[in-house]
Design an enzyme around this catalytic site. Structure first.
Site, PDB file in Angstrom:
ATOM      1  N   TYR A  34      43.101  52.834  -0.126  1.00 41.64           N
ATOM      2  CA  TYR A  34      42.301  51.654  -0.492  1.00 41.64           C
ATOM      3  C   TYR A  34      40.930  52.083  -1.020  1.00 41.64           C
ATOM      4  O   TYR A  34      40.465  51.592  -2.059  1.00 41.64           O
ATOM      5  CB  TYR A  34      42.153  50.755   0.737  1.00 41.64           C
ATOM      6  CG  TYR A  34      41.113  49.666   0.636  1.00 41.64           C
ATOM      7  CD1 TYR A  34      41.386  48.474  -0.017  1.00 41.64           C
ATOM      8  CD2 TYR A  34      39.845  49.840   1.211  1.00 41.64           C
ATOM      9  CE1 TYR A  34      40.423  47.473  -0.103  1.00 41.64           C
ATOM     10  CE2 TYR A  34      38.884  48.846   1.140  1.00 41.64           C
ATOM     11  CZ  TYR A  34      39.176  47.669   0.481  1.00 41.64           C
ATOM     12  OH  TYR A  34      38.220  46.684   0.403  1.00 41.64           O
ATOM     13  N   SER A  70      33.995  47.985  -3.019  1.00 41.63           N
ATOM     14  CA  SER A  70      33.814  48.078  -1.568  1.00 41.63           C
ATOM     15  C   SER A  70      32.903  49.250  -1.253  1.00 41.63           C
ATOM     16  O   SER A  70      32.874  50.245  -1.990  1.00 41.63           O
ATOM     17  CB  SER A  70      35.163  48.312  -0.878  1.00 41.63           C
ATOM     18  OG  SER A  70      34.977  48.597   0.493  1.00 41.63           O
TER      19      SER A  70
END
Ligand code: NAP
Length: 247
Positions: free
Chosen positions: A156, A142
């Site tokens: 995350y 990501s």
């Protein structure tokens, strides 16, 4: 063409990737954890276009379930030649004061341990030293690995930082074994994941702040993954493609 496992392929980026790879001629395994109906629908779409697909339920954070999934693939399609590590989770947006050990460990178990376990099982089947014919792995990371997701989900983001380090290290470890390992770093993509963070409309909120002034579509990420898996990327390993609209 080969056998590809796409983890978390019942929806979002995984779903788009599975459908695109089936069009490219792969036999595709649609892994999911809960959404059986959605996974079966992806299988139906692929079969309706004369592709070969199979849905397998497995929690990638669970070692025994991952091993059973790879054994099931061996029996159904033969050993995997490609792996897309895509299944990932995040939880409610918050600052660090709200983070519990339980939450952090759940994020790491899926986003990091799950990726490691699937890489391990894939390498056992692909590596020349195990009698394999080589293969390709794409880890879906990501942009958060670079940006840190402050005030939203640093846990995350940190898990995705670990995914990038896994990609770098493993790419070197298995390069001489005929296996290429690369990463993609999507940014703000229209999927249901943002609802898990408590903000389904997150992409529309931030899109004007992005250089391209728009969010991305799962299909745009899928194209990058398909290229990295393909022979067109035969000399590419340990590399990352950012799909974040210039962010
Ligand atoms: P999504 O729409 O929320 O889909 C997540 C998928 O992962 C679902 O198929 C889900 O299956 C599966 N999954 C979750 N936990 C699992 C587990 N333990 N074992 C097996 N499958 C599991 O997510 P997405 O937006 O497509 O994201 C896909 C990947 O892209 C993730 O790694 C995410 O971090 C990354 N990413 C997304 C964005 C974005 O803007 N959307 C940005 C950057 C990176 P069930 O439905 O069965 O639970």
């Amino acid at each position: 063409m080969g056998v590809v496992l796409v983890t978390g392929a019942s929806r979002g980026i995984g779903r788009a990737t599975a459908i695109l790879l089936a069009q490219a001629g792969y036999k595709v395994v649609i892994n999911y954890q809960q959404s059986k109906q959605a996974a079966d629908e992806v299988v139906s779409i692929i079969r309706a276009h004369s592709g070969k697909a199979l849905a397998i339920k497995a929690d990638i954070a669970d070692e025994l379930q991952v091993m059973a999934m790879f054994a099931e693939i061996d029996n159904a399609f033969g050993p995997v030649t490609a792996l897309v590590n895509n299944a990932g989770i995040l939880f409610q947006q918050s600052t660090i004061e709200e983070l519990t050990a339980e939450r952090i460990n759940r994020v790491l178990a899926t986003n990091v341990t799950g990726y490691f376990l699937c890489c391990r099982e894939a390498v056992k089947r692909m590596a020349f030293r195990h009698g394999g014919k080589g293969g390709a792995i794409v880890n879906v990371s990501s942009a958060a690995a670079r940006l840190g997701a402050p005030g939203e989900y640093v846990d995350y983001a940190a898990s995705k930082g670990a995914v990038d380090t896994l990609t770098t290290g493993l790419s070197v470890e298995v390069a001489a074994q005929g296996i290429r390992v690369n990463g993609v770093r999507p940014g703000f993509i229209y999927t249901e994941m943002h609802a898990s963070g408590g903000e389904p409309g997150r992409v529309d909120r931030v899109k004007d702040l992005l250089p391209m002034k728009r969010g991305g579509q799962p299909e745009e990420v899928a194209q990058a993954i398909a290229w990295l898996l393909s022979d067109n990327a035969s000399y590419v390993t340990g590399s990352f493609l950012d799909l974040a609209g210039g962010k």
